[in-house]
Design a protein around this motif. Structure first.
Motif, mmCIF file in Angstrom:
data_model
loop_
_atom_site.group_PDB
_atom_site.id
_atom_site.type_symbol
_atom_site.label_atom_id
_atom_site.label_comp_id
_atom_site.label_asym_id
_atom_site.label_seq_id
_atom_site.Cartn_x
_atom_site.Cartn_y
_atom_site.Cartn_z
ATOM 1 N N VAL A 331 1.135 -0.800 -0.299
ATOM 2 C CA VAL A 331 0.209 0.313 0.324
ATOM 3 C C VAL A 331 1.014 0.855 0.124
ATOM 4 C CG1 VAL A 331 -0.221 0.233 2.504
ATOM 5 C CG2 VAL A 331 -2.193 0.295 0.744
ATOM 6 N N ARG A 334 2.055 1.444 -3.829
ATOM 7 C CA ARG A 334 0.481 1.234 -4.817
ATOM 8 C C ARG A 334 -0.937 1.132 -4.541
ATOM 9 N NH1 ARG A 334 -1.311 -3.480 -5.258
ATOM 10 N NH2 ARG A 334 0.039 -5.861 -5.043
ATOM 11 N N HIS A 335 -1.519 1.203 -5.411
ATOM 12 C CA HIS A 335 -3.297 0.789 -4.634
ATOM 13 C C HIS A 335 -3.161 -0.446 -4.356
ATOM 14 C CE1 HIS A 335 -4.054 4.863 -6.882
ATOM 15 N NE2 HIS A 335 -5.275 4.825 -5.866
ATOM 16 N N ASN A 593 -4.063 4.883 -1.305
ATOM 17 C CA ASN A 593 -4.425 4.169 -2.058
ATOM 18 C C ASN A 593 -4.483 2.400 -1.151
ATOM 19 O OD1 ASN A 593 -2.207 5.375 -3.401
ATOM 20 N ND2 ASN A 593 -0.722 4.400 -2.869
ATOM 21 N N THR A 618 -5.730 2.171 -13.023
ATOM 22 C CA THR A 618 -4.661 2.319 -12.419
ATOM 23 C C THR A 618 -3.643 1.811 -13.393
ATOM 24 O OG1 THR A 618 -4.415 0.902 -11.573
ATOM 25 C CG2 THR A 618 -4.692 2.242 -10.049
#
Length: 630
Positions: A331, A334-335, A593, A618
């Protein structure tokens, strides 16, 4: 002179009263005492409660005698006061209300949902003793309420009928299911009770309005007898040692008309309801004209769960398996998507495993599983978590509730999780056991959510709960729950900070349904040094939306969302529910995120679709996507 209760029900709807025990709790009387004993020690308090309900519009007034039998009173050393308490209960109620009210003797289940070894003969004796006293004191009827199995209800009903021709109301406790605890369908149970002398049949307790509506809809053929309903004010919430309910009087007013359309001729309230709820019901049904049963019934989509809504608890990440990045690592880069999929409530794991496999294919970073959320018994999340880890290769993130295990059991459970390599956990308080499907069970609560977080992190230091050194250190990553759906967000954030100070590694929120609220949560928490996973749960139907808004603690829907979901069911409801969730994801992904998706009713196709939506937005390509989404 008022007509017989049975005759009155042919002419109009009668409004019942509301809760006694939880209302006394609100007034400052603690849990753990005999509320029935107050008939003797504080009769003026009981009289005032009756008076408030009468003035609110109730014309069915229950005596404060629900647990006034030898078995229940013996727990308080009051078995010798059965006669005095029951006679006083009738006298107090009669003296507190007008002559147009019907005073009914409240008789509760002795087993109370427990299948414990109680001699049938003793149960008969206890019922007979209490019912004789209530009849002799001059009640207008007998209310047999909060019964779980047909066998015990038939015992009590036969005793009333052997003693008197007085009106009898028989009510089962239900959580929206269509069977009694001893296996009879509600249709079978009600048919037998009518043949054996019941005048009114129905439901009370265990569920809010939504669950009881579902139970009523399972009785399409029962038009011969009037129905009676006394729902709880939604699900209870347990915060800082206090039990509260959230269903509003306005919601009760709306639901009372649905009850009436389905055949109810008595509508009142049970746990959590107040004179304000009863006043709203009375105003709503005033001048009501009965319609043919079923005309306005709202039917369930076949895949919706019996309790009307998913058990929403909050999930969290933990530490990685060897060589694998943890949820915390992910996290921060990135998401990251965690998806809740509740363990099954029976022994068939087929649909759960299929759902877990579909969610993995969609790209979920972890699957989180509640620990008997809403105090409803489900398969062990330790067992089901191990299965998805070993068979599907996806990270399990299990919840641990303070409710079910004492300190010994909690440490033992955590040691087992560590041995299995399941190191991502969420520490939660847990909903009180007496509001679940086994109300006779006990809530332990040896620890608060703050304390259990500290104790888990202590295992990471190689110390047992007792302080004794362990031969190695655990590596748990501990999550904490956050409910932003509150009036004072700043106070909720202060409470959240205490969890972080106790050692919480990350936070997961209850679902939110308003882009503005997502921004408010971000602004209120952006100073915190732990990741936050924002909760989003797709709505499955208009009815699901109203249930969540009005009955489930910690969830509030915006007026706009409720408007868009209104009256939508089945595929149409799920389609709009996904559209709303995608709009919320658009807002959430700008500032968070961490994404926490909650699967409603095991409809894993919905959360799988939302997971793919995240990856499409994304442009993530490091796993397999459907060709349609590439």
């Amino acid at each position: 002179m008022k007509p017989d209760l049975r005759q009155a029900l042919k002419e109009r709807i009668l409004v019942g009263d509301g809760a006694m025990g939880t209302y006394l709790y609100q007034l400052g009387f603690p849990v753990g005492i005999s509320y029935e004993e107050l008939n003797l020690s504080r009769p003026e308090v009981i009289a005032e409660v009756h008076r408030r309900y009468y003035e609110a519009g109730a014309r069915i007034i229950e005596t404060n005698t629900f647990s006034a039998n030898r078995e229940k009173l013996s727990k308080y050393g009051l078995e010798g006061e059965v006669e005095a308490i029951n006679r006083a209960g009738v006298s107090i109620a009669r003296g507190a209300v007008g002559t147009d009210a019907y005073v009914v003797g409240s008789v509760g289940s002795i087993r109370g949902g427990l299948r414990k070894n109680m001699r049938t003969e003793q149960i008969k004796q206890d019922f007979k003793h209490q019912i004789e006293l209530l009849l002799d004191a001059g009640v207008d009827g007998i209310l047999l309420e909060t019964f779980y199995d047909l066998e015990e209800m038939r015992i009590a009903l036969k005793i009333v009928r052997d003693l008197s021709d007085v009106a009898v109301i028989c009510q089962f406790a239900t959580e929206g299911v269509s069977r009694t605890q001893d296996g009879y369908t509600m249709t079978e149970a009600f048919d037998l009770l009518m043949k054996e002398g019941a005048d009114v049949i129905g439901f009370n307790c265990r569920s809010g309005p939504n669950g009881i509506l579902r139970s009523m809809e399972s009785l399409p053929e029962l038009r011969q007898a009037p129905l009676s309903v006394f729902p709880n004010a939604g699900m209870p919430d347990y915060v800082d040692g206090k039990i509260t309910y959230m269903a509003t009087p306005e919601y009760f007013a709306e639901c009372s008309l649905k009850f009436a359309d389905l055949g109810s001729r008595i509508v009142g309230g049970c746990c959590g309801t107040t004179p304000e709820h009863i006043a709203a019901i009375a105003k709503a049904v005033q001048g009501y004209q009965p319609v043919e049963r079923g005309d306005s019934a709202v039917k369930l989509a076949p895949e919706e769960d019996a309790d009307g809504g998913p058990a929403v608890e909050i999930a969290e990440p933990g530490e990685p398996d060897a060589g694998e990045p943890s949820i915390l690592d992910l996290v921060r880069q990135r998401h990251t998507v965690i998806i809740e999929l509740d363990p099954p409530r029976d022994l068939d794991i087929g649909k759960f495993m299929a759902g877990a496999e579909a969610l993995k294919a969609a790209g979920a970073d972890a699957i989180t599983m509640a620990d008997n959320s809403l105090a409803l018994t489900r398969m062990s999340n330790l067992a089901i978590g191990t299965l998805i880890k070993e068979k599907l290769g996806i990270r399990p993130l299990v919840h641990i509730a303070c409710r079910d295990r004492n300190l010994i059991g909690t440490q033992s459970h955590l040691m087992g999780l560590d041995a299995l390599g399941i190191n991502h956990v969420l520490a939660v308080t847990g909903d009180p056991a007496r509001f679940g499907d086994l109300p006779g069970s006990s809530s332990v609560y040896d620890m608060t959510s703050f304390e259990i977080i500290r104790m888990i992190k202590q295992l990471n230091e190689g110390l047992a709960f007792s302080g004794k050194p362990l031969k190695q250190k655990a590596n748990f990553v501990v999550g904490a729950a956050f409910n932003p759906n509150v009036k004072h967000l700043d106070k909720a954030v202060q409470r959240l900070q205490r969890k972080i100070d106790s050692g919480a590694d990350f936070i997961m929120t209850q679902p939110v349904y308003d882009p503005l609220q997502i921004e408010q949560v971000y602004e209120a928490t952006k100073h915190m040094n732990v990741p936050i996973f924002i909760g989003i749960m797709p709505l499955a139907s208009g009815r699901n939306a109203e249930y969540l808004h009005n009955e489930v603690p910690g969830i509030q829907l915006s007026d706009e969302v409720r408007r868009r979901m209104a009256h939508l069911e089945g595929e149409a409801g799920r389609k709009v529910g996904l559209e709303i969730a995608e709009e919320l994801l658009d807002s959430a992904m700008k500032v968070f995120n961490g994404i926490y998706l909650i699967t409603p009713f095991l409809l894993y196709e919905m959360t799988a679709e939302l997971t793919k939506y995240v990856w499409k937005k994304t442009n993530r390509r490091d796993f397999h996507l459907s060709p349609l989404l590439k």
